[in-house]
Write an enzyme that holds these catalytic residues in place. Structure first.
Site, PDB file in Angstrom:
ATOM      1  N   HIS A 113       0.674  -1.566  -0.001  1.00 42.73           N
ATOM      2  CA  HIS A 113      -0.006  -0.028   0.164  1.00 42.73           C
ATOM      3  C   HIS A 113       0.772   1.083  -0.358  1.00 42.73           C
ATOM      4  O   HIS A 113      -0.030   2.588   0.284  1.00 42.73           O
ATOM      5  CB  HIS A 113      -0.870   0.254   1.190  1.00 42.73           C
ATOM      6  CG  HIS A 113      -1.963  -0.798   0.912  1.00 42.73           C
ATOM      7  ND1 HIS A 113      -1.704  -1.741   2.456  1.00 42.73           N
ATOM      8  CD2 HIS A 113      -2.631  -1.495   0.033  1.00 42.73           C
ATOM      9  CE1 HIS A 113      -2.958  -2.969   1.772  1.00 42.73           C
ATOM     10  NE2 HIS A 113      -3.196  -2.830   0.279  1.00 42.73           N
ATOM     11  N   CYS A 135       4.414  21.748  -4.628  1.00 43.34           N
ATOM     12  CA  CYS A 135       4.554  21.102  -6.035  1.00 43.34           C
ATOM     13  C   CYS A 135       5.714  22.258  -6.032  1.00 43.34           C
ATOM     14  O   CYS A 135       5.192  23.866  -6.551  1.00 43.34           O
ATOM     15  CB  CYS A 135       4.132  20.621  -7.042  1.00 43.34           C
ATOM     16  SG  CYS A 135       5.442  19.974  -8.161  1.00 43.34           S
TER      17      CYS A 135
END
Length: 737
Positions: free
Chosen positions: A355, A387
């Site tokens: 996961h 970002c």
């Protein structure tokens, strides 16, 4: 007839019918081509309903009780409608794209099992799919949803990945599709089939026949469950296997990290309880790991991320044990469901994080990837990391840790590794996981059934059959195994004391016996309904009146009788009139409590709650709490109870029961296994198919059910009842247990 139905659906604008007819026209020896993407909500789901993280349809059926809420059935229907999708597949390690830009390789026809009669069944499956409006790749078990870990809906994903659980899970034999097709031909009502499959479940009337048939197919398409090996039973057998086996798969869940100090997620004071205060619009724990919710509000996730971010915790004894097995060349692979990266800290090399993890983060927009240290400062300062390459005004330019969210894909290397490992493994060990989340939960049933399997967990898993069950705190059990293995393993032991085995359940502590002897002896008989057994509880009016007053003043919902009592009771739904009729109280003073009608009704309801909870408080307790510090209990033939085991005992008849019983197990396993021998599963689907076989043997019913020609179905479907798991118990990525 199937062609006519499919054409009619196609004329009505159903793209699924066209896809099914296209599948039927393909050569039988070629794998089915992937369906084109279809936008919009699935069957049984309204446009406003979220599509991420839906449990399998059969699990939804189990969650819907005799008075099944329509919402639960709609969710089950939504799962059925989505069941034909490809199973999870995400970016290859190193791509770091959080679910896009995936690599796709064509699948060879020989990836599939060539069972006898395969061509005939594929044609029948395609025809049945067309007749009910189902799409083309329903034939394989990878179509079953994996609690939200399904393929993304982007066109890029549809073009770029074929890796899925169908590469390594067993394929069902001929049967369910021919069965459904023939029942469609004779006009059988699917509700009658569902009534036989799930007798306590009532589907809501608004569900159409096509949706119900899809649910039937999902139930009957479950892979066969492994049966326990009779020659492997004891802890000595487990130690011998650990010494001799060279290709061990270890499947780990949250239980291996409990002792590391990682905060609990769902307890009363856990992470979610605290987040719910700061973010009241957070609907449930699952939403924090839902990709759609994350895009709307990433703050709850990043507040959680701060508490378990890498660098704050040290590996447990379980991690060190696996690392030593890896160092000695015994570990084939460690499949972990955790996201805490403690496997890397412990030095495990052959690790696959099913996961994802916090090790890296990538931008949701441009996929720019960074190490976890690059965003650590923002996360610990509770700032949503942005970002650096995307425009500042782009709202979704968020650096998201590469954890698999509900609605995202599992790593492609997971499916590729399992396709290889399933044929290499010589021992499977499950540590600290209750195996509720797919496709990881399919691993025990997907490897060769002769491969030994050992469970190390706090509670038994009734829906699976392990050869040896070591129940209790994972570190306690691993410590004992290390003592027995000796050598380098003995050096890992954190407790120098070797435990001793007992075979008889310890008596109830003397202090508790004294407490019980002081309880009022006069019984109070409560007959809840005509079919339920009579319960006996203390009647003393002063005791009951005191508890009633306490509950009335503090609100019935705050009455703490015991941690595990009355979990499934719903006193607010109990009719007061029925309570008054069925409660036989001998003391007139209790009858006179309250002056107004409203007060009487409230107190009667509270009294009912007290009486229901009282027997549970006195009757159940953890067996492990009776053990002395250096003991563990052996329960023949293959169960061991160590400290921390969540296995309970009824005080009256000394019957063991698991805390998970009745909530995440098959119907045949929710009875308490006895001290002498745990009970085996008895599938209701087996009874269903036995009844069908009996019908086909009668002259007047020959050929009527359409099932008799499916030879070989019963063996598969007998083991297919593991679909009845709890719908609402969906775990977050680091606790996929």
């Amino acid at each position: 007839m199937a062609d006519e139905v499919a054409l009619a659906l196609q004329a009505a604008g159903s793209p699924s019918a066209a896809a099914a007819m296209e599948a039927a026209s393909q050569p039988a020896d070629e794998p089915l081509r992937k369906r084109p993407r279809r936008d919009g909500p699935g069957l049984g789901r309204s446009p406003g309903e979220p599509s991420a993280a839906v449990a399998p349809a059969a699990a939804g059926c189990e969650a819907a009780s005799a008075a099944a809420p329509a919402a639960l059935w709609r969710e089950a229907a939504g799962a059925a409608a989505s069941a034909e999708r490809e199973a999870p597949a995400t970016a290859v390690a190193g791509d770091g794209d959080n679910g896009s830009g995936l690599r796709r390789e064509p699948r060879a026809a020989d990836d599939f099992d060539d069972d006898e009669g395969e061509e005939e069944d594929e044609a029948a499956a395609a025809a049945a799919a067309a007749a009910i409006g189902y799409r083309d790749n329903l034939l394989l078990t990878d179509g079953l949803l994996t609690n939200g870990f399904h393929s993304c809906e982007s066109d890029d994903d549809d073009r770029t990945s074929h890796a899925s659980s169908s590469d390594w899970t067993p394929r069902p034999r001929i049967g369910p599709y021919t069965f459904v097709q023939q029942h469609l031909m004779i006009g059988t009502d699917p509700r009658t089939i569902l009534k036989d499959l799930l007798p306590e479940t009532i589907p809501p009337p608004e569900l159409d026949d096509m949706t119900l048939w899809q649910i039937v197919i999902n139930i009957l398409s479950e892979p066969p469950k492994r049966k326990k090996r009779k020659d492997i039973n004891t802890i000595e057998d487990a130690v011998k296997l650990l010494q001799e086996c060279k290709k061990i798969i270890v499947l780990t869940g949250a239980g291996v990290s409990v002792s590391c100090g990682i905060p609990d997620f769902r307890s009363r004071d856990g992470i979610y309880a605290r987040l719910a205060v700061d973010f009241p619009d957070l609907p449930d724990p699952q939403a924090m790991f839902d990709i759609e919710y994350f895009r709307k509000d990433p703050r709850p996730f990043f507040k959680f991320a701060k508490e378990i971010y890498p660098g704050q915790f040290q590996p447990s004894l379980c991690h060190k044990f696996i690392a030593l097995s890896d160092k000695e060349g015994k570990l084939l692979r460690n499949y972990t469901q955790n996201i805490d990266t403690l496997e890397q800290v412990a030095g495990i090399q052959r690790i696959l994080q099913c996961h994802g993890s916090f090790a890296t983060a990538s931008c949701l927009i441009c996929k720019y990837k960074v190490d976890c240290e690059a965003v650590r400062g923002d996360i610990f300062n509770q700032v949503v990391p942005r970002c650096p390459r995307c425009p500042a005004d782009e709202p979704l330019a968020i650096m998201k840790p590469e954890i698999v969210f509900f609605g995202e894909n599992l790593p492609e290397q997971f499916h590729r590794a399992m396709k290889y490992d399933k044929d290499e493994v010589d021992l499977l060990i499950v540590i600290g996981s209750s195996l509720k989340v797919r496709p990881v939960a399919l691993i025990p049933s997907s490897i060769p059934h002769e491969v030994p399997q050992i469970l190390i967990n706090r509670e038994p898993l009734p829906h699976l059959h392990f050869d040896v069950e070591l129940l209790g705190d994972c570190d306690v059990i691993i410590n004992e195994l290390c003592h027995r293995l000796g050598g380098e393993y003995a050096k890992l032991c954190c407790n120098p004391v070797k435990l001793s085995e007992i075979t008889e359940k310890p008596p109830r502590p003397q202090k508790e016996l004294v407490h019980l002897s002081e309880l009022p002896p006069t019984p109070l008989h409560i007959s809840e309904d005509s079919s339920s057994p009579e319960r006996t509880v203390p009647q003393d009016s002063s005791v009951i009146a005191t508890l009633v007053d306490q509950a009335t003043n503090n609100n019935v919902n705050d009455l703490e009788v015991s941690e595990s009592s009355c979990v499934e009771e719903k006193p607010q739904e109990v009719q007061t009139s029925r309570n008054v009729e069925n409660i036989n109280v001998e003391n007139p003073d209790f009858k006179a409590v309250g002056s107004s009608t409203a007060d009487k009704n409230e107190r009667t309801s509270v009294a009912e709650t007290v009486r229901k909870c009282w027997p549970n408080r006195l009757a159940k307790e953890q067996i492990s709490k009776r053990l002395e510090g250096n003991q563990y209990l052996f329960v023949p033939p293959n169960r061991y109870i160590f400290h921390g085991a969540e296995v309970y005992s009824d005080s009256e008849d000394d019957v063991l029961s698991s805390s998970s019983c009745g909530s995440n197990s098959d119907s045949g396993t929710c009875q308490s296994p006895s001290l002498e021998e745990p009970l085996e599963d008895e599938s209701e689907i087996e009874e269903f198919y036995n009844g069908l076989e009996d019908d086909t043997e009668r002259p007047e019913c020959a050929g009527g059910s359409g099932f008799g020609a499916d030879g070989g179905d019963q063996e598969v479907v007998n083991e297919a009842i593991a679909t009845r798991q709890e719908l609402t118990d969906v775990n977050y990525p680091s606790d996929k247990s």
